[in-house]
Design an enzyme around this catalytic site. Structure first.
Site, PDB file in Angstrom:
ATOM      1  N   PRO A 140      16.543  48.316 -74.181  1.00 29.44           N
ATOM      2  CA  PRO A 140      16.635  49.454 -74.386  1.00 29.44           C
ATOM      3  C   PRO A 140      16.022  50.676 -73.587  1.00 29.44           C
ATOM      4  O   PRO A 140      16.224  51.760 -73.728  1.00 29.44           O
ATOM      5  CB  PRO A 140      15.594  49.491 -75.591  1.00 29.44           C
ATOM      6  N   ASP A 145      26.371  51.355 -66.574  1.00 25.84           N
ATOM      7  CA  ASP A 145      26.744  52.412 -67.507  1.00 25.84           C
ATOM      8  C   ASP A 145      25.577  53.591 -67.176  1.00 25.84           C
ATOM      9  O   ASP A 145      24.770  53.372 -66.633  1.00 25.84           O
ATOM     10  CB  ASP A 145      26.402  51.825 -69.039  1.00 25.84           C
ATOM     11  N   LYS A 151      29.686  56.803 -69.713  1.00 27.52           N
ATOM     12  CA  LYS A 151      30.722  57.343 -70.557  1.00 27.52           C
ATOM     13  C   LYS A 151      29.934  58.024 -71.610  1.00 27.52           C
ATOM     14  O   LYS A 151      28.692  57.921 -71.556  1.00 27.52           O
ATOM     15  CB  LYS A 151      31.209  55.994 -71.506  1.00 27.52           C
ATOM     16  N   GLY A 195      23.285  49.012 -70.975  1.00 29.30           N
ATOM     17  CA  GLY A 195      22.183  49.226 -71.865  1.00 29.30           C
ATOM     18  C   GLY A 195      22.336  48.175 -72.816  1.00 29.30           C
ATOM     19  O   GLY A 195      23.241  47.797 -73.374  1.00 29.30           O
ATOM     20  N   GLY A 196      21.076  47.701 -73.475  1.00 24.95           N
ATOM     21  CA  GLY A 196      21.057  46.783 -74.628  1.00 24.95           C
ATOM     22  C   GLY A 196      21.644  45.593 -74.303  1.00 24.95           C
ATOM     23  O   GLY A 196      21.240  44.967 -73.085  1.00 24.95           O
ATOM     24  N   ASP A 197      22.384  45.079 -74.940  1.00 24.87           N
ATOM     25  CA  ASP A 197      22.976  43.483 -74.758  1.00 24.87           C
ATOM     26  C   ASP A 197      24.355  43.784 -74.466  1.00 24.87           C
ATOM     27  O   ASP A 197      25.070  44.534 -75.070  1.00 24.87           O
ATOM     28  CB  ASP A 197      22.699  42.735 -75.875  1.00 24.87           C
ATOM     29  N   ALA A 251      19.868  47.390 -78.095  1.00 21.95           N
ATOM     30  CA  ALA A 251      19.436  48.804 -78.517  1.00 21.95           C
ATOM     31  C   ALA A 251      18.585  48.559 -79.658  1.00 21.95           C
ATOM     32  O   ALA A 251      17.443  49.438 -80.047  1.00 21.95           O
ATOM     33  CB  ALA A 251      20.256  49.773 -78.491  1.00 21.95           C
ATOM     34  N   MET A 306      25.579  55.038 -81.836  1.00 17.27           N
ATOM     35  CA  MET A 306      26.633  56.038 -81.506  1.00 17.27           C
ATOM     36  C   MET A 306      26.911  57.033 -82.720  1.00 17.27           C
ATOM     37  O   MET A 306      27.880  57.514 -82.956  1.00 17.27           O
ATOM     38  CB  MET A 306      27.997  55.430 -80.991  1.00 17.27           C
TER      39      MET A 306
END
Length: 256
Positions: free
Chosen positions: A18, A41, A63, A94-96, A125, A175
């Protein structure tokens, strides 16, 4: 990681967690610290990127809702091209990698091209944000079911969320900041109580983290009035009323 054209490199799909570098797995940290090529990312924290060697080639494929540095097909092609050139590639997400990270798509393309893939899981996240805010996604008194959805993936109106939120359930929305008002309307229209507790967790596990709390009917105003920006998650359910409560009263007063 050597770079020779006599071999095909490996693509490492690495979860960066995270945001806090301390939440990286040991495997992720080791790969990053000896990487020669890092494709990352935009939401990966700069402190994590700084762990790569100064000699590493850093390629951003960030993105956003309105702008993509590189389209997904081009990212897939980049990974394959670098690996076929003999480079081991750390694809940092980010995250997994396999939770709303398009890691599955990238792995499939690499396999088709004969490129070896290793997946290094990360703290997602949702897990990281909930832990940082001390919000239990499951709780014996509140929730035994957790669902993860994307708030803008392939169009909000195309998604069927019936039954994903309500009593005994927790809904975590990735998101969803840009569509927060529409999300609230959608869930209320599906029968969810306008008074259902929720939390918006911004910049989880980072020094700038905020935990904003309120009720479903006020989600749009909560996001708008507090100028919430990504990365942020929305947690909807009775569990959102638990955890670290220090911001709740201030935020409720701000949106009333």
């Amino acid at each position: 990681m050597n770079q020779t054209t006599s071999r095909t490199g490996t693509v490492f799909l690495v979860g960066a967690g995270p945001g806090d570098p301390d939440l990286l797995t040991l495997r992720a940290a080791r790969l990053l610290m000896r990487a020669s090529v890092v494709v990352h990312d935009g939401l990966v924290d700069p402190s994590i990127l700084a762990m790569a060697p100064r000699t590493a080639r850093m390629i951003s494929v960030a993105k956003s809702r309105s702008r993509h540095t590189m389209q997904q097909d081009d990212i897939n092609a980049l990974l394959v091209r670098e690996a076929l050139a003999g480079n081991d590639v750390v694809r940092l997400k980010g995250g997994d990698p396999f939770v709303f990270g398009r890691g599955g798509e990238e792995a499939e393309v690499c396999h088709e091209a004969g490129v070896k893939v290793e997946v290094v899981p990360g703290i997602s996240a949702a897990m990281g944000a909930a832990a940082a805010a001390q919000i239990p996604l499951t709780h014996r008194e509140n929730a035994s079911i957790v669902s993860f959805v994307a708030g803008q993936c392939k169009g909000l109106s195309d998604q069927n969320w019936a039954g994903l939120a309500g009593v005994g359930r927790t809904l975590v929305i990735y998101m969803g900041i840009a569509t927060s008002e529409a999300i609230a309307e959608k869930l209320i229209a599906d029968g969810l109580s306008p008074e259902m507790p929720l939390a918006v967790i911004e910049n989880a596990a980072r020094p700038t983290m905020r935990v904003l709390r309120g009720q479903l009917a006020g989600l749009g105003a909560l996001v708008r009035d507090n100028k919430v920006k990504s990365p942020a998650l929305i947690v909807i359910g009775d569990v959102a009323g638990r955890g670290d409560m220090k911001d709740m009263q201030r935020v409720l007063e701000a949106v009333q």
